[in-house]
Design a protein around this motif. Structure first.
Motif, PDB file in Angstrom:
ATOM      1  N   ARG A   5       1.023  -1.131  -0.073  1.00 39.16           N
ATOM      2  CA  ARG A   5       0.050   0.065   0.057  1.00 39.16           C
ATOM      3  C   ARG A   5       0.868   1.280   0.060  1.00 39.16           C
ATOM      4  O   ARG A   5       1.709   1.403   0.945  1.00 39.16           O
ATOM      5  CB  ARG A   5      -0.907   0.072   1.336  1.00 39.16           C
ATOM      6  CG  ARG A   5      -1.649   1.217   1.325  1.00 39.16           C
ATOM      7  CD  ARG A   5      -2.727   1.027   2.600  1.00 39.16           C
ATOM      8  NE  ARG A   5      -3.661   2.158   2.745  1.00 39.16           N
ATOM      9  CZ  ARG A   5      -3.083   3.270   3.436  1.00 39.16           C
ATOM     10  NH1 ARG A   5      -2.255   3.328   4.296  1.00 39.16           N
ATOM     11  NH2 ARG A   5      -4.309   4.417   3.340  1.00 39.16           N
ATOM     12  N   SER A  46      -4.569   6.335  -2.034  1.00 39.71           N
ATOM     13  CA  SER A  46      -3.834   5.219  -1.678  1.00 39.71           C
ATOM     14  C   SER A  46      -4.124   4.126  -2.865  1.00 39.71           C
ATOM     15  O   SER A  46      -5.188   4.017  -3.253  1.00 39.71           O
ATOM     16  CB  SER A  46      -4.201   4.517  -0.472  1.00 39.71           C
ATOM     17  OG  SER A  46      -5.396   4.113  -0.182  1.00 39.71           O
ATOM     18  N   VAL A 104       0.461   5.671  -0.324  1.00 38.57           N
ATOM     19  CA  VAL A 104      -0.205   6.752  -0.136  1.00 38.57           C
ATOM     20  C   VAL A 104       0.479   7.804  -0.851  1.00 38.57           C
ATOM     21  O   VAL A 104       1.748   8.198  -0.417  1.00 38.57           O
ATOM     22  CB  VAL A 104      -0.588   7.147   1.331  1.00 38.57           C
ATOM     23  CG1 VAL A 104      -1.491   8.479   1.536  1.00 38.57           C
ATOM     24  CG2 VAL A 104      -1.220   5.974   1.886  1.00 38.57           C
TER      25      VAL A 104
END
Length: 76
Positions: free
Chosen positions: A10, A68, A12
């Motif tokens: 992940r 994200s 962002v």
């Protein structure tokens, strides 16, 4: 180059939108730990180039935004 070990990634990305819909100040706010994946997320935001301009009732000159990107089990 994306980690294939089965764990999720992940990243962002933070960027600024101005009234006209232009995108600027694109930075990786939270790294996934995989530089290739982080760069891909940054490039995706930059590739958008422009978005829809702000509606007239929105008086702010700009808006800081976060987006994200997730790949792996946590992705919905």
């Amino acid at each position: 180059p994306v980690d294939l070990s089965g764990k999720s990634l992940r990243v962002v990305i933070r960027f600024r939108l101005d009234r006209s819909g232009s995108i600027s100040d694109v930075v990786i706010e939270t790294s996934s730990g995989n530089g290739y994946y982080d760069d891909a997320g940054r490039r995706a935001v930059l590739k958008a180039g422009r978005v829809t301009p702000f509606p007239p009732e929105m008086t702010d000159p700009n808006q800081d935004t976060h987006f994200s990107f997730t790949v792996g089990e946590e992705a919905g």
